[in-house]
Design an enzyme around this catalytic site. Structure first.
Site, PDB file in Angstrom:
ATOM      1  N   TYR A   1      -5.413   4.260   9.460  1.00 34.70           N
ATOM      2  CA  TYR A   1      -5.050   4.741  10.892  1.00 34.70           C
ATOM      3  C   TYR A   1      -6.354   5.352  11.468  1.00 34.70           C
ATOM      4  O   TYR A   1      -6.649   5.061  12.707  1.00 34.70           O
ATOM      5  CB  TYR A   1      -4.260   6.172  10.471  1.00 34.70           C
ATOM      6  CG  TYR A   1      -3.460   6.731  11.729  1.00 34.70           C
ATOM      7  CD1 TYR A   1      -3.613   6.276  12.948  1.00 34.70           C
ATOM      8  CD2 TYR A   1      -3.031   7.995  11.731  1.00 34.70           C
ATOM      9  CE1 TYR A   1      -3.126   7.043  13.967  1.00 34.70           C
ATOM     10  CE2 TYR A   1      -2.357   8.832  12.599  1.00 34.70           C
ATOM     11  CZ  TYR A   1      -2.565   8.060  13.835  1.00 34.70           C
ATOM     12  OH  TYR A   1      -1.943   8.659  14.867  1.00 34.70           O
ATOM     13  N   ASN A   2      -7.322   5.848  10.677  1.00 35.23           N
ATOM     14  CA  ASN A   2      -8.581   6.270  11.306  1.00 35.23           C
ATOM     15  C   ASN A   2      -9.271   5.334  11.956  1.00 35.23           C
ATOM     16  O   ASN A   2      -9.726   5.512  13.140  1.00 35.23           O
ATOM     17  CB  ASN A   2      -9.333   6.843  10.050  1.00 35.23           C
ATOM     18  CG  ASN A   2     -10.884   6.969  10.326  1.00 35.23           C
ATOM     19  OD1 ASN A   2     -11.300   7.926  11.124  1.00 35.23           O
ATOM     20  ND2 ASN A   2     -11.887   6.108  10.047  1.00 35.23           N
TER      21      ASN A   2
ATOM     22  N   ASP B   1       0.901  -1.325  -0.071  1.00 36.27           N
ATOM     23  CA  ASP B   1       0.008   0.014  -0.109  1.00 36.27           C
ATOM     24  C   ASP B   1       0.808   1.406   0.157  1.00 36.27           C
ATOM     25  O   ASP B   1       0.514   2.157  -0.644  1.00 36.27           O
ATOM     26  CB  ASP B   1      -0.708   0.038   1.233  1.00 36.27           C
ATOM     27  CG  ASP B   1      -2.165  -0.736   0.922  1.00 36.27           C
ATOM     28  OD1 ASP B   1      -2.313  -1.325  -0.072  1.00 36.27           O
ATOM     29  OD2 ASP B   1      -2.891  -1.183   2.156  1.00 36.27           O
ATOM     30  N   GLY B   2       2.085   1.225   0.846  1.00 37.47           N
ATOM     31  CA  GLY B   2       2.856   2.369   0.692  1.00 37.47           C
ATOM     32  C   GLY B   2       3.271   2.584  -0.542  1.00 37.47           C
ATOM     33  O   GLY B   2       3.423   3.797  -1.150  1.00 37.47           O
TER      34      GLY B   2
ATOM     35  N   ASN C   1      -5.113   8.730   1.804  1.00 35.59           N
ATOM     36  CA  ASN C   1      -5.718   7.992   2.785  1.00 35.59           C
ATOM     37  C   ASN C   1      -6.339   8.922   3.986  1.00 35.59           C
ATOM     38  O   ASN C   1      -7.478   9.037   4.269  1.00 35.59           O
ATOM     39  CB  ASN C   1      -4.517   7.187   3.371  1.00 35.59           C
ATOM     40  CG  ASN C   1      -4.759   5.845   2.958  1.00 35.59           C
ATOM     41  OD1 ASN C   1      -5.562   5.602   1.918  1.00 35.59           O
ATOM     42  ND2 ASN C   1      -3.999   4.974   3.530  1.00 35.59           N
TER      43      ASN C   1
END
EC number: 2.7.1.23
Length: 258
Positions: free
Chosen positions: A160-161, A45-46, A117
């Protein structure tokens, strides 16, 4: 007979991704990005986010294959490379609009960035951050005390959310997640779901004693005093997914993961 698509293969520096790219280029050819029909990103994903930031303005659809540690935005890599053209033909599109971030720093400098993101504000020291939150020009939280706060897109809402106890947003819902990070005051506030066209402004209330940084995906800016965020109306990227495991289904399934 329709000609096969011209594919630009991009790979992360990880050895498995580099090796896979070499095999795919030998099989399908090596096309430069500016003359390709499709971008195939090999990594995690990065690397996918890096690809979108670097090449999103090209308007080329991107088909990712997971050869990294995290692959929520990627399709599975298969050893049977001969089925790639069929996969591309059957692939379903997912359209993503990034967040546009504008920043003012303590030194008076201005900066901007995109985030596919999330945009997150975080305290830089042991001191809790003190922030105010304005939505469409109206102050909604006069003082948020905690580790920070973030705004996440639907595609980023499972990252992260979600770890910060924010909501998972359906793809195509035209919403954003506003989520506090370890809030101390107001303690009962757990965030909000916003319309995608909401203009969000954060102000750092004590930037000298309680410095705050902001990160748009992986782009960090330190010592900020004001951050404004809204969904882009100009930029849109297209990701391609295998129909049996499309992005909308992945986001939905995350809500039932145990």
């Amino acid at each position: 007979m329709t000609a096969p698509p011209r594919i630009a293969f991009l790979a992360s520096p990880a050895e498995p991704a580099v090796a896979a790219r070499a095999r795919l280029v030998q099989r399908f050819g090596d096309h430069a990005l500016d003359c390709a029909d499709i971008v195939c990103a090999l990594g995690g994903d990065g690397f996918m986010l890096q690809t979108l930031h670097r090449h999103g303005a090209s308007n080329k659809p991107v088909f990712g294959m997971k050869l990294g540690s995290v692959g929520f935005l990627m399709n599975q890599y298969r050893d049977d490379e001969d089925d790639l053209l069929e996969r591309l033909q059957r692939a379903e599109p997912a359209y993503l609009r990034p967040l546009e971030m504008q920043v003012q720093t303590e030194s008076g400098a201005s900066a901007g960035s995109l985030a596919y993101n999330e945009v997150s504000l975080l305290r830089q020291t042991r001191q809790a951050a003190h922030l105010s939150i304005d939505l469409n020009g109206q102050t909604r939280i006069a003082e948020l005390i905690g580790d920070g706060v973030m705004v996440a897109t639907p595609a980023g809402s499972t990252a992260y959310n979600y770890s910060a106890h924010g909501p998972i947003l359906p793809l195509g819902s035209h919403t954003l997640a506003l989520t506090p990070i370890a809030p101390y005051r107001p303690r009962r506030w757990r965030g909000a779901i916003l319309k995608a066209d909401t203009a969000v402004r954060f102000r750092v209330l004590d930037p000298y004693k309680r410095p705050v940084s902001v990160t748009a995906d992986s782009h960090e800016i330190r010592d900020v005093v004001e951050v404004t965020i809204r969904e882009s109306t100009q930029r849109q990227v297209t990701l391609l997914f295998d129909p049996e495991h499309n992005l909308e289904e992945r986001i939905f399934s995350e809500q039932f993961a145990v």
